[in-house]
Scaffold this motif. Sequence first.
Motif, PDB file in Angstrom:
ATOM      1  N   GLY A  21       0.801  -1.222   0.000  1.00 41.41           N
ATOM      2  CA  GLY A  21       0.000   0.000   0.000  1.00 41.41           C
ATOM      3  C   GLY A  21       0.829   1.265   0.000  1.00 41.41           C
ATOM      4  N   GLU A  22       2.120   1.153  -0.277  1.00 42.51           N
ATOM      5  CA  GLU A  22       3.003   2.322  -0.348  1.00 42.51           C
ATOM      6  C   GLU A  22       4.161   2.026  -1.294  1.00 42.51           C
ATOM      7  N   GLU A  55       3.669   8.767  -5.242  1.00 41.94           N
ATOM      8  CA  GLU A  55       2.357   8.547  -4.633  1.00 41.94           C
ATOM      9  C   GLU A  55       1.595   9.867  -4.554  1.00 41.94           C
ATOM     10  N   THR A  82      -8.826  12.828  -2.380  1.00 44.65           N
ATOM     11  CA  THR A  82     -10.001  12.560  -1.553  1.00 44.65           C
ATOM     12  C   THR A  82     -11.247  12.951  -2.334  1.00 44.65           C
ATOM     13  N   TRP A  98      -4.191   2.551  -8.957  1.00 47.59           N
ATOM     14  CA  TRP A  98      -5.105   3.244  -8.046  1.00 47.59           C
ATOM     15  C   TRP A  98      -5.524   2.283  -6.933  1.00 47.59           C
ATOM     16  N   LEU A  99      -5.410   2.765  -5.698  1.00 42.21           N
ATOM     17  CA  LEU A  99      -5.904   2.006  -4.537  1.00 42.21           C
ATOM     18  C   LEU A  99      -6.956   2.873  -3.833  1.00 42.21           C
ATOM     19  N   ARG A 100      -8.063   2.239  -3.500  1.00 46.88           N
ATOM     20  CA  ARG A 100      -9.120   2.970  -2.800  1.00 46.88           C
ATOM     21  C   ARG A 100      -9.201   2.470  -1.374  1.00 46.88           C
ATOM     22  N   SER A 101      -9.152   3.389  -0.468  1.00 42.39           N
ATOM     23  CA  SER A 101      -9.326   3.033   0.954  1.00 42.39           C
ATOM     24  C   SER A 101     -10.441   3.912   1.524  1.00 42.39           C
ATOM     25  N   SER A 102     -11.281   3.320   2.316  1.00 39.82           N
ATOM     26  CA  SER A 102     -12.424   4.062   2.862  1.00 39.82           C
ATOM     27  C   SER A 102     -12.043   4.862   4.075  1.00 39.82           C
ATOM     28  N   ASP A 147     -14.196   8.804   0.332  1.00 42.03           N
ATOM     29  CA  ASP A 147     -13.178   7.854  -0.161  1.00 42.03           C
ATOM     30  C   ASP A 147     -11.836   8.559  -0.338  1.00 42.03           C
ATOM     31  N   THR A 148     -10.815   7.828   0.017  1.00 44.73           N
ATOM     32  CA  THR A 148      -9.453   8.303  -0.206  1.00 44.73           C
ATOM     33  C   THR A 148      -8.808   7.414  -1.265  1.00 44.73           C
ATOM     34  N   LYS A 175      -5.410   6.468  -3.380  1.00 46.67           N
ATOM     35  CA  LYS A 175      -3.961   6.576  -3.522  1.00 46.67           C
ATOM     36  C   LYS A 175      -3.627   6.217  -4.966  1.00 46.67           C
TER      37      LYS A 175
END
Length: 140
Positions: free
Chosen positions: A77-78, A98, A102, A136-140, A106-107, A109
Amino acid sequence: MMNQTAYQHRLNPPRVHGISLIAVLFILIVLGGLAAVMAQMGATQHAGYLLSQQGKQAYYAARSGLEWLRHQTLENGECPAVSTVVISGFDLTLTCEEVVETEDTDTLKIFHLGSHAQKSAGPFGMISRETRVSVWLRSS
């Protein structure tokens, strides 16, 4: 003896010296030139093929570095810390940038990944290829 008959003329033909030697030399020079041109064309074609093969190797080295970078980015995730790697004689320069966006709750990355493969010690000089991808990574 001015008036020779045709029969006597065939028995004692007039002497012509050297004309066939000139023709043979001309033909040998022309064929030698053609052989030299064909040899040069063959060498050029072979060099082009080898350059193409090294270009393919550089592309696949860059692609494999990019796949490794993508896997590490998705796994952790990084961006990973590694920036240079050597694969099959190619120096890989791996880049990762990176960006965090926002949208509502949703955030996202966004990772901009790049891989540049380069080999400078070859018979044709430097060979290099570059590949890029965005993840693209989506994190709530």
